[in-house]
Design an enzyme around this catalytic site. Sequence first.
Site, PDB file in Angstrom:
ATOM      1  N   SER B  21       0.818  -1.205   0.000  1.00 24.37           N
ATOM      2  CA  SER B  21       0.000   0.000   0.000  1.00 24.37           C
ATOM      3  C   SER B  21       0.862   1.271   0.000  1.00 24.37           C
ATOM      4  O   SER B  21       1.878   1.345   0.697  1.00 24.37           O
ATOM      5  CB  SER B  21      -0.891  -0.009   1.239  1.00 24.37           C
ATOM      6  OG  SER B  21      -1.698   1.135   1.254  1.00 24.37           O
ATOM      7  N   LYS B  45      -3.579   2.038  -2.465  1.00 21.56           N
ATOM      8  CA  LYS B  45      -3.246   3.233  -1.694  1.00 21.56           C
ATOM      9  C   LYS B  45      -4.164   3.340  -0.474  1.00 21.56           C
ATOM     10  O   LYS B  45      -5.373   3.133  -0.603  1.00 21.56           O
ATOM     11  CB  LYS B  45      -3.405   4.459  -2.613  1.00 21.56           C
ATOM     12  CG  LYS B  45      -3.320   5.802  -1.920  1.00 21.56           C
ATOM     13  CD  LYS B  45      -1.923   6.071  -1.422  1.00 21.56           C
ATOM     14  CE  LYS B  45      -1.907   7.303  -0.523  1.00 21.56           C
ATOM     15  NZ  LYS B  45      -0.715   7.348   0.330  1.00 21.56           N
ATOM     16  N   CYS B 139       0.018   4.013  10.201  1.00 26.55           N
ATOM     17  CA  CYS B 139       0.640   5.082   9.419  1.00 26.55           C
ATOM     18  C   CYS B 139       1.249   6.121  10.371  1.00 26.55           C
ATOM     19  O   CYS B 139       0.552   6.714  11.183  1.00 26.55           O
ATOM     20  CB  CYS B 139      -0.356   5.781   8.504  1.00 26.55           C
ATOM     21  SG  CYS B 139       0.440   7.092   7.551  1.00 26.55           S
TER      22      CYS B 139
END
Lengths: 231, 310
Positions: B21, B45, B139
């Site tokens: 990703s 993504k 993230c």
Amino acid sequence: MAEVLSNVQVAPGVFRLAVKGHDGGRMGQFYMLRAWDRYPLLSRPISIFDISRDVIEFLYIVAGEGTEMFSRLETGDPISLEGPFGNGFEKPTGKTAFIGGGIGIAPFYYALREIKNADVYLGFSRDSYMVDEFRKATTGNVYVDIGGIILNSVDFNAYDTIYTCGPHPMLHAVQRKQIESGSKAKIYVSLENRMACGIGACLVCSVKCKDGRKKACADGPVFLAEEVVFE
Amino acid sequence: MTNLHCTIAGVDFKNPIVMASGTFGFGKEYAKYYDINRLGGISGKGLTLHPKEGNDGIRVYETPSGMLNSVGLENPGVRAFLQQECSRWEKLDIARIVNLGGNTIEEYVEGAALINEDNMNREREGRKAVDIIELNISCPNVKAGGMAYGIQTVTAREVVRQVRQATSLPLIVKLSPNAEDIVGMAAMCQEEGAEGVSLINTFSAMKIDVYKRRSVFNNLYAGLSGPAIKPIALRMVHQVSKAVTIPVIGMGGISNATDIIEFIMAGATVIQVGTYNFVNLRAGEQLLQELENFMLQENISSLDEIRGIL
């Protein structure tokens, strides 16, 4: 793999690299260059300086580890080219000017192959380079400024189309000049952002525009000056 | 004849090579350079419920054998993905993984529910665009949410539990190497019903511009990826593989066939390739060829022979 034909220093830290083997390209487009195996990790985006038959040329300035490695390339060395990438310059209409700051002059030499009568403005901070080549390449005027501000030499109202390429502050100033002068010209900036993939997948070369985020590599590197939000 | 086939939660992977990703868009850019249907799968993504602009300022910086990124989850949002990308994904003959992030638990759940609903609608018409949801709690580049959920197991548990209830699609959880206890985190995912874990996301890292006397990145820290992190990623994949029975998707700096083999030997079912896509536009094609060659050379007929042997 393509092959290095020559790699000549034209000014301190500035090199003209000729490579045999390429996949063509329009004015204002760029290639991702790589002259090493794994390290440095990323390839380097360099705009097309010239193309003739099977030879492509790049003009680059040594700015870091990658371009320093380019500067040591010798005739016969292998080099990997991916491209051409980016939108490039649209064909201009009417009276046209090319304004380059420093190494930002590079894409305009190839552009003059198509737009033979453009006026050319070349700005350098210290050493000038390729000025004679530009004089030969255009039937228009060539203006050179060393150590000053090249944009001060330009009458923004004298042109229908203006292409600019150079350091970030210069391009930001182009946007301001466009507003101040009330110029009706179509004014473009060609941006030089850090890139990774080069094809629009990784989003690291993002450009903030008035209508949202764009990618310097795939949507650009050429944008209308008025659409970019300079940070 | 080498057998590269793998399975996760009933989903077939032709081979263990999955694109990670954030490095592969939704596949269409790379599809211009090689046949991405030859891959094992792709993870798109990272998406969030609402579109996200991502971070301002410099977003990438090269480091020795790696790179820092600070994209900040720029993405078009779940709805735009379902409307604009899924008709193309329906035609892909590979494992299709949606990577889902969020700022709040509610966003994660609503995003997962939307993907689930879309999947059910398509299935009623005999179509399918998404095979797996990869939950991104790792993230490092967004201020709220993101990795905040991936540090402490107790916080992450609530996200995993609620997303698990919101979808009937197979769920894997992407783990952060910045977690306080990545093994405990993986075990928790298994307890909460995840069908797999993928690891590792990027390391939270830093670069200072000494002339400007400030961080290169507006967001202060950025995520480190690439070959520089591979040995640590491998160790973490090994530890997690020992601790859970659900499949482990290994990643971190993979850039050749022996890297893939190492991760499989450490216990990974399949692997993901991220940063190497930037080194080589045709990374998937090249790695597949290298992997087949290596297995022939070393007389390995199936990855099952070597998986988790350490």
